[in-house]
Motif scaffolding. Sequence first.
Motif, mmCIF file in Angstrom:
data_model
loop_
_atom_site.group_PDB
_atom_site.id
_atom_site.type_symbol
_atom_site.label_atom_id
_atom_site.label_comp_id
_atom_site.label_asym_id
_atom_site.label_seq_id
_atom_site.Cartn_x
_atom_site.Cartn_y
_atom_site.Cartn_z
ATOM 1 N N THR A 31 -39.552 28.359 -11.009
ATOM 2 C CA THR A 31 -38.309 29.058 -10.709
ATOM 3 C C THR A 31 -38.038 30.134 -11.737
ATOM 4 O O THR A 31 -38.224 29.930 -12.924
ATOM 5 C CB THR A 31 -37.126 28.072 -10.762
ATOM 6 N N THR A 32 -37.625 31.289 -11.284
ATOM 7 C CA THR A 32 -37.230 32.300 -12.248
ATOM 8 C C THR A 32 -35.720 32.229 -12.379
ATOM 9 O O THR A 32 -34.997 32.275 -11.397
ATOM 10 C CB THR A 32 -37.654 33.686 -11.788
ATOM 11 N N THR A 33 -35.253 32.065 -13.578
ATOM 12 C CA THR A 33 -33.819 31.986 -13.808
ATOM 13 C C THR A 33 -33.528 32.643 -15.148
ATOM 14 O O THR A 33 -34.317 32.556 -16.062
ATOM 15 C CB THR A 33 -33.342 30.517 -13.795
ATOM 16 N N ARG A 34 -32.368 33.296 -15.205
ATOM 17 C CA ARG A 34 -32.002 33.939 -16.462
ATOM 18 C C ARG A 34 -31.595 32.905 -17.496
ATOM 19 O O ARG A 34 -31.771 33.085 -18.684
ATOM 20 C CB ARG A 34 -30.824 34.896 -16.239
ATOM 21 N N ASP A 35 -30.982 31.805 -17.009
ATOM 22 C CA ASP A 35 -30.561 30.773 -17.947
ATOM 23 C C ASP A 35 -31.779 29.979 -18.402
ATOM 24 O O ASP A 35 -32.773 29.908 -17.695
ATOM 25 C CB ASP A 35 -29.590 29.814 -17.256
ATOM 26 N N VAL A 45 -37.244 22.581 -14.570
ATOM 27 C CA VAL A 45 -36.121 22.329 -13.663
ATOM 28 C C VAL A 45 -34.946 23.161 -14.148
ATOM 29 O O VAL A 45 -34.515 23.044 -15.295
ATOM 30 C CB VAL A 45 -35.713 20.835 -13.642
ATOM 31 N N ALA A 46 -34.435 24.019 -13.259
ATOM 32 C CA ALA A 46 -33.301 24.873 -13.625
ATOM 33 C C ALA A 46 -32.007 24.059 -13.604
ATOM 34 O O ALA A 46 -31.948 22.980 -13.005
ATOM 35 C CB ALA A 46 -33.209 26.042 -12.645
ATOM 36 N N GLY A 74 -28.797 22.622 -12.338
ATOM 37 C CA GLY A 74 -28.296 22.406 -10.980
ATOM 38 C C GLY A 74 -29.372 22.309 -9.914
ATOM 39 O O GLY A 74 -29.061 22.176 -8.730
ATOM 40 N N GLU A 75 -30.636 22.356 -10.314
ATOM 41 C CA GLU A 75 -31.720 22.334 -9.336
ATOM 42 C C GLU A 75 -32.279 20.914 -9.154
ATOM 43 O O GLU A 75 -32.283 20.122 -10.089
ATOM 44 C CB GLU A 75 -32.857 23.246 -9.827
ATOM 45 N N THR A 76 -32.755 20.621 -7.947
ATOM 46 C CA THR A 76 -33.490 19.374 -7.723
ATOM 47 C C THR A 76 -34.959 19.686 -7.484
ATOM 48 O O THR A 76 -35.300 20.433 -6.567
ATOM 49 C CB THR A 76 -32.923 18.600 -6.519
ATOM 50 N N LEU A 77 -35.793 19.140 -8.357
ATOM 51 C CA LEU A 77 -37.245 19.261 -8.191
ATOM 52 C C LEU A 77 -37.762 17.936 -7.653
ATOM 53 O O LEU A 77 -37.555 16.887 -8.276
ATOM 54 C CB LEU A 77 -37.915 19.566 -9.537
ATOM 55 N N GLY A 78 -38.401 17.964 -6.502
ATOM 56 C CA GLY A 78 -39.004 16.758 -5.949
ATOM 57 C C GLY A 78 -40.424 16.607 -6.452
ATOM 58 O O GLY A 78 -41.137 17.598 -6.592
ATOM 59 N N ILE A 79 -40.831 15.379 -6.753
ATOM 60 C CA ILE A 79 -42.241 15.117 -7.080
ATOM 61 C C ILE A 79 -42.789 14.200 -6.001
ATOM 62 O O ILE A 79 -42.268 13.100 -5.774
ATOM 63 C CB ILE A 79 -42.425 14.489 -8.475
ATOM 64 N N LEU A 80 -43.834 14.692 -5.328
ATOM 65 C CA LEU A 80 -44.361 14.037 -4.146
ATOM 66 C C LEU A 80 -45.844 13.723 -4.353
ATOM 67 O O LEU A 80 -46.567 14.507 -4.974
ATOM 68 C CB LEU A 80 -44.190 15.018 -2.979
ATOM 69 N N GLY A 81 -46.280 12.610 -3.807
ATOM 70 C CA GLY A 81 -47.695 12.256 -3.892
ATOM 71 C C GLY A 81 -47.834 10.781 -3.583
ATOM 72 O O GLY A 81 -46.875 10.016 -3.739
ATOM 73 N N GLU A 82 -49.041 10.369 -3.163
ATOM 74 C CA GLU A 82 -49.186 8.974 -2.773
ATOM 75 C C GLU A 82 -49.171 8.062 -4.001
ATOM 76 O O GLU A 82 -49.301 8.514 -5.138
ATOM 77 C CB GLU A 82 -50.447 8.775 -1.937
#
Length: 333
Positions: A2-6, A37-38, A40-48
Amino acid sequence: MTTTRDAPALTATDLVVEFPAGRGQKVHAVSGVSLEVAAGETLGILGESGCGKSTVGRSLIQLPPPDAGTVRLGDVTLTGLAPRELRRARARMQIIMQDPVSALNPRRRVKDLVWEGRSIWGPGDDARDKDARVDAALRDVGLDPATVRDRRPHELSGGQCQRVCIARALMLDPEVLICDEPVSSLDVSVQAQILNLLETTTRRRALSMVFIAHDVSVVKNISDRVMVMYLGKVCEVLPSDGMQHEAVHPYTRLLLASLPEAQLGSAAPAGPPAAEERAAELPSPLNPPSGCRFRTRCPLATERCAAEEPAPREIRPGHRIACHHAEPRRNHP
Ligand SMILES: Nc1ncnc2c1ncn2[C@@H]1O[C@H](COP(=O)(O)OP(=O)(O)O)[C@@H](O)[C@H]1O
Ligand code: SF4
Ligand SMILES: [Mg+2]
């Protein structure tokens, strides 16, 4: 990424976790994972199962710290902090586990469980407000304080226990919430309620969340971006919106192909891998394949994939893949 200034709320760089497995062998659980992770952002981690998701989650909160790599929470580097400073900084990042009943001390009452972190880390004069604040925290997670306040975990349902765990975590006003399969042990009817609670809570508080699960539709629906892992490596990171069309890594396509169309909310992914590919098992993390770790199951694998590990590359803003051959898709709706 994610590109974010903060400044990002949470940054992990090149995490490595290996477990001793006897006879000089090692489980290569996490092998060079980076994420951001920015606020207020939700990052999902997915995998078996077994791909290293929980190990990443635990190394983010330094329980235990990774064998290599760095974790930054806001402007504080957690890796390498002295134990006392680490415990204090870690209170800003809370974890919600898969099994809420065993996450709670069975001998304590709900009101004390919810207040526990605050009594350790809160300001000294805090305790005067305890009852009112615990009741407010319980109401915030959809529990009736008068009914549950004096109960012990075994007197509650799994869903109620998970709500208590969430209240307990929020009591510390964390900046980041790590949720490791938070609904996997709950009845299907309760799962949606807990997911909804997590979603509304993180939005209302502008809380960052790392949401770990093996269920594609659950991760896609709750996350802003999704990071797909395979055998301790990151395969692909992309926005969850339109993920079913945009995903290009052969492993992500395989995960998407296993889903019924209705769960994705729109057209099914094109080019599902052959059935025998889907059924194949994860190779041993004791001795991962050379080059690309996915090559033993990949329909696109070439000699190059065995010889050379694919470096992560950005194929469009916010969309990274680690694959020699996959390319951005052009002709999708
Ligand atoms: N404490 C441990 N000791 C030895 N091996 C472990 C330990 N924790 C996890 N592993 C192994 O590390 C790999 C990744 O596990 P895990 O992070 O739990 O995967 P996931 O959460 O994606 O199912 C698996 O092969 C698992 O068996
Ligand atoms: S690098 Fe090769 S084996 Fe790995 S996912 Fe891409 S095509 Fe498949
Ligand atoms: Mg796990």
